[in-house]
Scaffold this active site. Structure first.
Site, PDB file in Angstrom:
ATOM      1  N   HIS A  67      50.097  47.646  93.862  1.00 22.93           N
ATOM      2  CA  HIS A  67      49.627  47.712  92.471  1.00 22.93           C
ATOM      3  C   HIS A  67      50.761  48.051  91.505  1.00 22.93           C
ATOM      4  O   HIS A  67      51.022  49.219  91.231  1.00 22.93           O
ATOM      5  CB  HIS A  67      48.529  48.793  92.399  1.00 22.93           C
ATOM      6  N   ARG A  71      55.240  42.898  83.938  1.00 25.76           N
ATOM      7  CA  ARG A  71      55.268  42.433  82.535  1.00 25.76           C
ATOM      8  C   ARG A  71      55.885  41.062  82.312  1.00 25.76           C
ATOM      9  O   ARG A  71      56.062  40.664  81.161  1.00 25.76           O
ATOM     10  CB  ARG A  71      55.985  43.447  81.630  1.00 25.76           C
ATOM     11  N   ASN A 101      47.956  40.918  84.566  1.00 28.03           N
ATOM     12  CA  ASN A 101      47.731  41.097  83.109  1.00 28.03           C
ATOM     13  C   ASN A 101      49.036  40.972  82.321  1.00 28.03           C
ATOM     14  O   ASN A 101      49.432  41.856  81.587  1.00 28.03           O
ATOM     15  CB  ASN A 101      47.022  42.421  82.813  1.00 28.03           C
ATOM     16  N   ASP A 311      50.591  51.926  90.549  1.00 28.43           N
ATOM     17  CA  ASP A 311      50.124  51.463  89.236  1.00 28.43           C
ATOM     18  C   ASP A 311      51.260  51.565  88.207  1.00 28.43           C
ATOM     19  O   ASP A 311      51.041  51.933  87.051  1.00 28.43           O
ATOM     20  CB  ASP A 311      48.895  52.259  88.773  1.00 28.43           C
TER      21      ASP A 311
HETATM   22 ZN   LIG Z   1      43.900  49.343  86.670  1.00 24.80          ZN
END
Ligand SMILES: [Zn+2]
Length: 429
Positions: A67, A71, A101, A311
């Site tokens: 995770h 970017r 994302n 993360d």
């Molecule tokens: Zn998340």
């Protein structure tokens, strides 16, 4: 930190070898020839091999992070695959999965292919995770089958929760055809509302709007029910609350397809730390109470949590040097990961170093189906060398990421990554 090509014959000498795949710890050498494992234990390398003395150090598999946010494409000012790879090597990671994302998001076979091709130039293995819905809009399923063919190892709209239960059901059903995990950022957006930190005594005291643990646990519960109903592989990311842990523990007693991860920051900090108004502690899901933190530790101990994932979420200075309400969510985490989790889990909680290494190596690899037997002769060398007892203060000089948004500055950590070997390259601190 220097990254250099490794010698034709390289011997890591006299280390404590921890092999998480075989569950063995012993003293010995690791010989790497042409970037591949040539011998482990007692080795007979050529006399002119380059040797590195690893006495007092641990030699183990390269870490694997399921995770991270690198970017690229879109916000290369925050991180690129290359700068992210450097940060990963600084943290002992030889393999990472990047979340989709980006801008544009990784929601098509072409975008997955873009990452795969760019990753070839990087010194670590980078696997793309595909978006579940087009533009991460939550409405139309992506071409998951074609994206999987191009190399997507899992699917997630991370950053954005799948609010629509029917959409989540379809995604889970479809994923069973591909046998890949679905990873849903579990936060009910209505319950979360405008919460910027955990809802509780500290948020009241600080006058900041709260995000209740229910926002996470309600959606985790829904996802677990859907996973059981569909027979799919659900991976619950960055679990932060005792309530969510209780749901996962109950479901795992009958459904072995469910897996979960915890971040170093949720294990290390509690919401009292936010009294400093340090915006680098603003993350989603939020850092919760000491009771929640201890529940996460228990969940690591009893196997409810399967692995550690950082993360790693880089942000520009202007995204963080603002008021707490306006600051972006997320922190970087690759470089500080081992020192933080080793301190909490081994020093404070009495786990074995072998347990922590499993959480960073063999367990995340088994979730994604990556090769776990990394000390097998002929296997490409993915190695991390650790000084497990070293106490050090984390500072900006330890950051290799293009962004600097870490709340670990000034924190005393225990255990440091000394060498990372990956794809024929070696990083030395
Ligand atoms: Zn998340």
């Amino acid at each position: 930190m220097i990254i250099e090509k490794i010698a034709k014959n390289l011997v890591l000498k006299n280390g404590t070898i921890i092999d998480p795949h075989r569950g063995k710890t012993y003293l010995g050498d690791v010989w790497v020839k042409d970037g591949k494992i040539a011998g482990v234990g007692k080795v007979e390398a050529p006399a002119d091999s380059e040797t590195i003395d690893c006495s007092g150090k641990v030699i183990t598999h390269g870490f694997c992070d399921l995770h991270v946010h690198f970017r690229e494409p879109g916000r290369e000012d925050k991180e690129t695959l290359k700068t992210g790879a450097r940060a990963a090597m600084a943290g002992g990671f030889t393999r990472v999965c990047v979340m989709p994302n980006t801008n544009p998001p990784l929601d098509s076979p072409e975008s997955i292919n873009f990452i795969r091709e760019k990753a070839e130039e990087c010194p670590i293995h980078i696997h793309p995770i595909g978006a579940i819905t087009k533009a991460q809009g939550g409405n139309d399923l992506t071409e998951m089958g074609l994206m999987h063919k191009e190399g997507a190892v899992a699917f997630s709209d991370d950053g954005l929760p799948i609010q629509d239960g029917a959409m989540m059901r379809i995604a889970l059903e479809y994923s069973t055809l591909l046998n890949v995990p679905i990873i849903n950022h579990a936060e009910d957006e209505c319950l979360r509302a405008k919460g910027v930190m955990h809802e509780g005594i500290v948020s009241n005291h600080l006058g900041l709007s709260g995000n209740p643990d229910l926002a996470e646990s309600a959606m985790v519960h829904r996802d677990l029910e859907l996973a059981e109903f569909t027979g799919a592989r659900l991976h619950v990311p960055h679990v932060s609350s005792e309530k969510a842990i209780n749901h996962i523990r109950r479901m795992k007693s009958t459904n072995e397809k469910v897996t979960s991860e915890v971040t170093p920051h949720h294990l290390f900090f509690n919401d009292e730390a936010l009294k400093s108004f340090n915006t680098n502690l603003k993350v989603a899901p939020p850092i919760r109470t000491e009771r929640d933190r201890l529940a996460l530790v228990e969940a690591v101990k009893d196997g409810t949590i399967d692995c550690i994932a950082t993360d790693h979420a880089p942000h520009a200075i202007e995204d963080k040097e603002t008021t707490f309400d306006l600051a972006s969510f997320g922190m970087i985490g690759l470089e500080s990961c081992f020192g933080a989790v080793n301190k909490v889990l081994v020093q404070d909680e009495g786990l074995l170093i072998e347990d922590v290494i499993e959480l960073l190596t063999s367990k995340p690899r088994s979730i994604m189906g990556f090769e776990p037997n990394l000390f097998f002769v002929g296997e490409e060398a993915e190695i991390t060398v650790l000084d497990t007892n070293k106490e050090w203060i984390f500072g900006k000089e330890h950051i290799q990421s293009r962004s600097k948004n870490s709340p670990f500055y000034g924190e005393s950590l225990i255990g440091q990554v000394v060498i990372t070997i990956s794809r024929g390259q070696m990083s030395l601190i």
